[in-house]
Design a protein around this motif. Sequence first.
Motif, short mmCIF file in Angstrom:
data_model
loop_
_atom_site.label_atom_id
_atom_site.label_comp_id
_atom_site.label_asym_id
_atom_site.label_seq_id
_atom_site.Cartn_x
_atom_site.Cartn_y
_atom_site.Cartn_z
N GLY A 1 18.44 9.70 -7.11
CA GLY A 1 19.21 10.67 -8.23
C GLY A 1 20.58 11.05 -8.06
N PHE A 2 20.97 11.22 -9.58
CA PHE A 2 22.34 11.18 -9.82
C PHE A 2 22.55 11.53 -10.56
N ASP A 3 24.04 12.22 -11.18
CA ASP A 3 24.34 12.93 -12.27
C ASP A 3 25.32 11.91 -12.81
N SER A 4 24.51 11.66 -13.99
CA SER A 4 26.08 10.75 -14.44
C SER A 4 26.83 11.08 -15.93
N ARG A 5 26.90 12.43 -15.82
CA ARG A 5 27.45 13.32 -16.84
C ARG A 5 27.45 12.47 -18.08
N CYS A 6 26.26 11.78 -18.60
CA CYS A 6 26.47 10.86 -19.36
C CYS A 6 25.40 10.76 -20.78
N ASN A 7 25.45 11.00 -21.44
CA ASN A 7 24.08 10.26 -22.33
C ASN A 7 24.04 9.14 -22.91
N ALA A 8 23.53 8.09 -22.96
CA ALA A 8 24.33 7.19 -22.85
C ALA A 8 22.87 5.33 -21.87
N LEU B 1 22.15 2.77 -19.23
CA LEU B 1 22.46 2.42 -18.08
C LEU B 1 22.02 0.76 -17.66
N THR B 2 22.60 0.02 -17.62
CA THR B 2 21.82 -1.80 -17.69
C THR B 2 23.01 -2.05 -16.21
N ASP B 3 21.41 -2.28 -15.62
CA ASP B 3 21.79 -2.96 -14.25
C ASP B 3 21.99 -4.22 -14.33
N VAL B 4 22.84 -4.93 -14.05
CA VAL B 4 24.05 -5.70 -13.86
C VAL B 4 23.58 -7.12 -12.79
N LEU B 5 22.75 -6.02 -12.12
CA LEU B 5 22.52 -7.06 -10.80
C LEU B 5 21.25 -7.17 -10.94
N ASN B 6 20.07 -6.63 -11.37
CA ASN B 6 18.48 -7.04 -11.44
C ASN B 6 17.57 -7.17 -13.15
N GLY B 7 19.08 -8.17 -13.58
CA GLY B 7 18.18 -8.78 -14.75
C GLY B 7 18.93 -8.18 -16.15
N ILE C 1 23.44 -1.35 -9.50
CA ILE C 1 24.39 -1.77 -10.55
C ILE C 1 24.59 -1.69 -12.48
N LEU C 2 24.59 0.37 -12.35
CA LEU C 2 24.70 0.24 -13.21
C LEU C 2 25.57 0.83 -14.58
N VAL C 3 25.97 -0.10 -16.01
CA VAL C 3 27.01 -0.15 -16.37
C VAL C 3 26.79 0.35 -17.20
N VAL C 4 27.56 1.57 -17.68
CA VAL C 4 27.07 2.94 -19.05
C VAL C 4 27.52 1.85 -20.12
#
Length: 538
Positions: free
Chosen positions: A404-411, A413-419, A440-443
């Motif tokens: 868990g983590f606080d992303s501070r966003c409403n968006a 998240l694309t895991d570019v390392l895993n498909g 590895i999550l890209v907002v």
Amino acid sequence: MSYINESIIYNIYPLGFCGAPRDNDHQLNYRLDKIYDCIDHFKRLGINALVFNPLFESSHHGYDTIDYRMVDKRLGDNESFKKICDTLHANGIRVILDGVFNHVGREFFAFNDVQQKKWDSRYCGWFQNLNFDGRSCYGDPFWYEGWAGHYDLVKLNLRNDEVVNYLLGSVEMWIDEFGIDGLRLDAADVIDPEFFKKLKNLCKSKKPDFWLYGEITHGDYNRIANKDMLDSVTNYECYKGIYSSHNDHNYFEIAHSMNRQFANGGIYQNIYTYNFVDNHDVNRVASVLRDKNHLYNIYTMLYTMPGVPSIYYGSEYAVEGKRTRDSDYDLRPCLDLNNVPNANYQLCDHIIKLGKVRLALEALKYGKFENVNIMNEKLVYKRYTDNQTVFVLFNLTDHDERVGFDSRCNAKLTDVLNGNQVFDCNGWCELPVPAYSTRILVVNDGSFTVNLDSENVCAPVKNEAPEKAEEEVTVGARYRHFKGNEYEITGFAKHSESGDRLVIYKSLSDGEVWARPYNMFVETIWDNGRQIKRFEKI
């Protein structure tokens, strides 16, 4: 910004990599030409800069320099290395050399002149604390300072203008004639700062993006890496923190180091550190880890933390090696990078993916750093620029975990390392992370992807033709070993423990019978800088 922000570095210790004799026999051999066969491998890994540890002419291990302006004859000559540099540059790979400017070997021309002419030598002032009031441990009729107590390494006097001009002239030659793009400065923590200032002025005048980084194992990096001296340093603090935090199941250690160095207010925010998990001086990371499953997270951390990542040759395949009390040669093996014994191809493929991800993400190359959530066995940190935010999630346990983590966003998240798996996130996120792995999550808005096609993989191409070993190597056939002895095949066997297919063969000179694994019998090897068959049919 320097090209280094866009780089992934590969580090080679040439004398070991090429299987050169440990003592310089001064016989010209083009062993380093084997680098040509590695270029495709470098490009698969996303490598765009090579660091060559010492390749100046030396007596033994490369750090006892004989001639700063000549390639070591065990590796080739200046002309052959120029062609290597040209070919690497043509393939988009920059060249960084190891500058050993603190000390020289006892065969260095100026030291030889002192040995011959004693106090009449014009080079007496070239060496630190040289005096004629005693004898050296080698029997010289004078005393001199050896580096760190090693008297085969004669310490230079970098306050002597002739020494400085000679060394700067040598660097200028390597830039002008070979087009080198940077220097690693050996033993940087004990080199005169004024020398580094002059070196930087020279190099930047020749190439504004020339990159200078120093070997420093402890202390304040800022005293060497600053606007007047070097661009960067070896990040030994994080080197230790990366492997030990995994061994101890304590992510607080590495999180503390990265926060201390790189977070807002961190002491090294302005240094793009040279990051590594092993090199020619320390044990291979695959030998250090208590659980080799952690190799994947270790390399993900190396590629996603601030600074430039560097791979030590062979470690992408989890090659092992430890230094002993008497030798560190096991850290510097001769390797054919396209045929590494017991290679971990899964790790290599993971590193290929990391390279594609790193080079695709602005935040990983240029972004700031912030710890987001730290636990003993789980870690989340953020890399971000004005244009991009990336969260990196780690699970070092042997079972699936929700992180868990606080992303501070409403968006999205694309895991570019895993498909390119997409997750919805609204503030607090809690995502599943498999055992021993990372996300590895890209907002983004859900449209962002990184192409991780599998066409460029480390695993060797399999021969689809049916294997007929006994038809290729037949009973009664005769073979000549590459060292000259001749043998006759007498049969085949199966190893009782490993199940390996064995070739049984008899010496034609003395009748002695030998057994060797079939794959080893038919393999191609490197000898004196060329590829040959271990056994040639006659």
